[in-house]
Design a protein around this motif. Sequence first.
Motif, PDB file in Angstrom:
ATOM      1  N   GLU A  15       0.875  -1.162   0.000  1.00  0.00           N
ATOM      2  CA  GLU A  15       0.000   0.000   0.000  1.00  0.00           C
ATOM      3  C   GLU A  15       0.921   1.222   0.000  1.00  0.00           C
ATOM      4  OE1 GLU A  15      -3.829   1.219   2.642  1.00  0.00           O
ATOM      5  OE2 GLU A  15      -1.944   1.059   3.718  1.00  0.00           O
ATOM      6  N   PRO A  16       0.523   2.315  -0.611  1.00  0.00           N
ATOM      7  CA  PRO A  16       1.400   3.492  -0.591  1.00  0.00           C
ATOM      8  C   PRO A  16       1.818   3.876   0.840  1.00  0.00           C
ATOM      9  CG  PRO A  16      -0.358   3.821  -2.165  1.00  0.00           C
ATOM     10  CD  PRO A  16      -0.672   2.549  -1.451  1.00  0.00           C
ATOM     11  N   ASN A  17       3.128   3.966   1.034  1.00  0.00           N
ATOM     12  CA  ASN A  17       3.732   4.387   2.305  1.00  0.00           C
ATOM     13  C   ASN A  17       3.364   3.488   3.478  1.00  0.00           C
ATOM     14  OD1 ASN A  17       5.139   6.748   1.303  1.00  0.00           O
ATOM     15  ND2 ASN A  17       3.108   7.704   1.092  1.00  0.00           N
ATOM     16  N   ILE A  18       3.117   2.220   3.192  1.00  0.00           N
ATOM     17  CA  ILE A  18       2.755   1.275   4.255  1.00  0.00           C
ATOM     18  C   ILE A  18       3.883   1.109   5.268  1.00  0.00           C
ATOM     19  CG2 ILE A  18       3.571  -0.768   3.014  1.00  0.00           C
ATOM     20  CD1 ILE A  18       0.401  -0.590   5.149  1.00  0.00           C
ATOM     21  N   ALA A  19       5.129   1.323   4.828  1.00  0.00           N
ATOM     22  CA  ALA A  19       6.276   1.123   5.718  1.00  0.00           C
ATOM     23  C   ALA A  19       6.264   2.084   6.904  1.00  0.00           C
ATOM     24  CB  ALA A  19       7.583   1.260   4.939  1.00  0.00           C
ATOM     25  N   LYS A  20       5.517   3.181   6.825  1.00  0.00           N
ATOM     26  CA  LYS A  20       5.464   4.141   7.925  1.00  0.00           C
ATOM     27  C   LYS A  20       4.619   3.628   9.095  1.00  0.00           C
ATOM     28  CE  LYS A  20       6.077   8.257   5.041  1.00  0.00           C
ATOM     29  NZ  LYS A  20       5.486   9.566   4.630  1.00  0.00           N
ATOM     30  N   GLN A  21       3.789   2.628   8.822  1.00  0.00           N
ATOM     31  CA  GLN A  21       2.916   2.107   9.872  1.00  0.00           C
ATOM     32  C   GLN A  21       3.698   1.189  10.823  1.00  0.00           C
ATOM     33  OE1 GLN A  21      -0.001   3.164  10.359  1.00  0.00           O
ATOM     34  NE2 GLN A  21      -0.425   4.215   8.435  1.00  0.00           N
ATOM     35  N   GLN A  22       3.348   1.260  12.070  1.00  0.00           N
ATOM     36  CA  GLN A  22       3.950   0.381  13.078  1.00  0.00           C
ATOM     37  C   GLN A  22       2.888  -0.615  13.545  1.00  0.00           C
ATOM     38  OE1 GLN A  22       7.209   0.391  13.882  1.00  0.00           O
ATOM     39  NE2 GLN A  22       7.418   2.009  12.320  1.00  0.00           N
ATOM     40  N   TRP A  23       2.848  -1.755  12.867  1.00  0.00           N
ATOM     41  CA  TRP A  23       1.789  -2.732  13.123  1.00  0.00           C
ATOM     42  C   TRP A  23       2.015  -3.453  14.446  1.00  0.00           C
ATOM     43  CZ3 TRP A  23      -2.383  -2.296  10.318  1.00  0.00           C
ATOM     44  CH2 TRP A  23      -2.289  -1.785   9.016  1.00  0.00           C
ATOM     45  N   GLN A  24       0.910  -3.720  15.098  1.00  0.00           N
ATOM     46  CA  GLN A  24       0.923  -4.522  16.313  1.00  0.00           C
ATOM     47  C   GLN A  24      -0.105  -5.635  16.167  1.00  0.00           C
ATOM     48  OE1 GLN A  24       0.055  -1.588  19.345  1.00  0.00           O
ATOM     49  NE2 GLN A  24       2.231  -1.296  19.789  1.00  0.00           N
ATOM     50  N   LEU A  25       0.215  -6.793  16.748  1.00  0.00           N
ATOM     51  CA  LEU A  25      -0.707  -7.930  16.746  1.00  0.00           C
ATOM     52  C   LEU A  25      -1.440  -7.965  18.072  1.00  0.00           C
ATOM     53  CD1 LEU A  25      -1.834 -10.651  15.664  1.00  0.00           C
ATOM     54  CD2 LEU A  25       0.213 -11.743  16.631  1.00  0.00           C
ATOM     55  N   ILE A  26      -2.749  -7.880  17.998  1.00  0.00           N
ATOM     56  CA  ILE A  26      -3.546  -8.061  19.211  1.00  0.00           C
ATOM     57  C   ILE A  26      -3.264  -9.475  19.732  1.00  0.00           C
ATOM     58  CG2 ILE A  26      -5.897  -8.277  20.119  1.00  0.00           C
ATOM     59  CD1 ILE A  26      -6.739  -6.059  18.272  1.00  0.00           C
ATOM     60  N   PRO A  27      -2.932  -9.621  21.021  1.00  0.00           N
ATOM     61  CA  PRO A  27      -2.509 -10.929  21.558  1.00  0.00           C
ATOM     62  C   PRO A  27      -3.388 -12.080  21.082  1.00  0.00           C
ATOM     63  CG  PRO A  27      -2.311  -9.259  23.250  1.00  0.00           C
ATOM     64  CD  PRO A  27      -2.971  -8.583  22.074  1.00  0.00           C
ATOM     65  N   TYR A  28      -2.712 -13.119  20.610  1.00  0.00           N
ATOM     66  CA  TYR A  28      -3.391 -14.312  20.066  1.00  0.00           C
ATOM     67  C   TYR A  28      -2.565 -15.512  20.502  1.00  0.00           C
ATOM     68  CZ  TYR A  28      -6.033 -17.142  16.663  1.00  0.00           C
ATOM     69  OH  TYR A  28      -6.850 -18.059  16.058  1.00  0.00           O
ATOM     70  N   ASN A  29      -3.184 -16.433  21.209  1.00  0.00           N
ATOM     71  CA  ASN A  29      -2.458 -17.559  21.772  1.00  0.00           C
ATOM     72  C   ASN A  29      -1.762 -18.379  20.682  1.00  0.00           C
ATOM     73  OD1 ASN A  29      -1.631 -19.377  23.859  1.00  0.00           O
ATOM     74  ND2 ASN A  29      -3.258 -20.787  23.206  1.00  0.00           N
ATOM     75  N   GLY A  30      -0.446 -18.566  20.822  1.00  0.00           N
ATOM     76  CA  GLY A  30       0.316 -19.387  19.893  1.00  0.00           C
ATOM     77  C   GLY A  30       0.896 -18.641  18.722  1.00  0.00           C
ATOM     78  N   VAL A  31       0.636 -17.333  18.615  1.00  0.00           N
ATOM     79  CA  VAL A  31       1.136 -16.547  17.492  1.00  0.00           C
ATOM     80  C   VAL A  31       1.886 -15.327  18.021  1.00  0.00           C
ATOM     81  CG1 VAL A  31       0.566 -15.287  15.369  1.00  0.00           C
ATOM     82  CG2 VAL A  31      -0.789 -17.289  16.057  1.00  0.00           C
ATOM     83  N   LYS A  32       3.055 -15.065  17.449  1.00  0.00           N
ATOM     84  CA  LYS A  32       3.844 -13.896  17.834  1.00  0.00           C
ATOM     85  C   LYS A  32       4.254 -13.113  16.595  1.00  0.00           C
ATOM     86  CE  LYS A  32       5.853 -15.984  22.001  1.00  0.00           C
ATOM     87  NZ  LYS A  32       7.127 -16.357  22.692  1.00  0.00           N
TER      88      LYS A  32
END
Length: 618
Positions: free
Chosen positions: A49-66
């Motif tokens: 997506e245009p300028n997607i690299a500026k986003q700081q993604w976070q994963l909402i806690p999900y058991n077994g996934v990091k």
Amino acid sequence: MKKLIKALFATTLFTAIPFTATKAQAMSVSPQNWWVGMQNEALQVMLHEPNIAKQQWQLIPYNGVKLISISKTDNPNYAFLNLKITPQAKPGDLVFTSPTGERFEYPLHTRSSNSAKRKGFNSQDTLYLINPDRFVNGDSSNDTAAGMLEAADPKSKGGRHGGDLQGVINALPYLNDLGVTQLWLTPALENNMPSYSYHGYAITDFYNIDPRMGSNELYQELSNKAQQQGIGLVMDFVLNHFGSEHVWMNDKPTSDWINFNGEFANGKHATSHARQTIQDPHASQFDKRQFSDGWFVETMPDLNQRQPLLATYLIQNTIWWIEYANLSGIRVDTYSYSDKAFLANWTKAIMSEYPAFNIVGEEWTTNPAIASYWQAGKNNSDGYTSSLPSVMDFSLQEALIQALNEDESWNTGWVKVYQSLANDFLYPNPNNLLVFADNHDMSRVYTELKQNLNKTKMAMTMLLTTRGIAQMYYGTEVLLDNTGSNDHGDIRIDFPGGFAGQTVNAFTGKGLTNAQRDMHQTLRTLLNFRKQSPALGYGKLTHFSPHQGIYSYARIADEQIVLVFLNKNKQAKNWSLEYMQEVLKLHTTATNLFTKQQINLTDAITLAPMSATVLVIE
């Protein structure tokens, strides 16, 4: 796909996953989903997506996934989420958010039962190779599709004729009756190119079926319905190149995503096709690069698999299709043209995930010393280790055509086939080679054998009874022919009965000549026998030096022995089997596969002129 190919084709993004909140614009995410319970716990998700690299993604806690990390490149329009999915993870939707309020869900699915233990195609199988655009038009409404640059043009040799996945589905009962056990379709993925896009090898979306072929869901339906008929599905993968209308040409994920800086340079960066440079101990680095990094044509840019993000993308794309479409095998186009270190990693990753799977690579060489280099288990002098189970046996294909067209002598005729098979000592597993008389890139066997029915029957009998995995090109059973033209559009001729207005129909038999009916019945008999024959499926091959224009051999299993005699003479031969006592094992009678007659093996047997005789000892 053949080394010389015409110009081609256009673009879409990967698979768009819509936001579940706040933002109207779609972001492309690939792969579009994944599965829990994979052996490899790592997953890398590409976001575009245009300028997607500026986003700081976070994963909402999900058991077994990091969420381990986020990889960014020199292009701010891409970001790569590096995940770890442990065995504790359950199916569901991962939710990613950013500080600016963006949010998207990423599905984790349940794998199909015993997916990791799936059995790939093997030497008991016959692969039926189809150019889907030229096989059956099952849905005329998608012949021309909105958003696709090339419309239907069934009168043009290089145009799109309208064949599709629905047509293949419609033909499944016919293929099952014929005796086919696996389908190999040339690529059905999107090829949104301006012209000459029907063949499928200039991919513009690695995750979506071309809408003129159908849809992902229809491809999945084809796989499921084929399995109900006892037929597996083999997907044709292209790792070396892609279509020039792909979004990557204008928006490369990294500056080194495409070889030679993404430039064809008026042919300066074209591949040399000098495949021997890979094994040549004296080859220059310049020549090696020109072969591996060079482009086929300007419209087929060459991918740089040394780029680790791209390498991961291609590995995951392969695994995604295996899981999604429940594949029973893969055929890899232009195998040796890709970076060889990547190929080792790619094959290892696939075979580690699916230990009983099968992959056949196209290495277009008649030199078995070069072809065998790529097969798993080969002890190569340079230390290269491959995990590729199978390669295509171009040596035997060439030898067979030459043998049937040449007069017999000490160094011509059947001896060519004998010598080709004698080179099996070079292969770690010759029983896992793909044998064939022709394919979509070469003149048809009936054409090569000068429209000689008897020679064609001998050729196909030999290929369906010798060692290896058999492959047959669509329409061989009704003697499809391209005499007078080597144009790919004539080689990839419309299947009779698959398109409106045809007067000949191979599905019903309407309009077939006596020769076509004869060929169809011969192959139907062979294919259905092969499906249940232990000798042809996994029996040992013992062949005898050609003599008096006759090549003979035996396939030997504990439960069954099959004797094959290929007589090129224009007259019948009374043939003593005294020389075959080592394989007869005191058996005195056999059954002729085609006539069902009982044959006394203690007497000389009669071999009809220009014929193949197959005798079965139970």
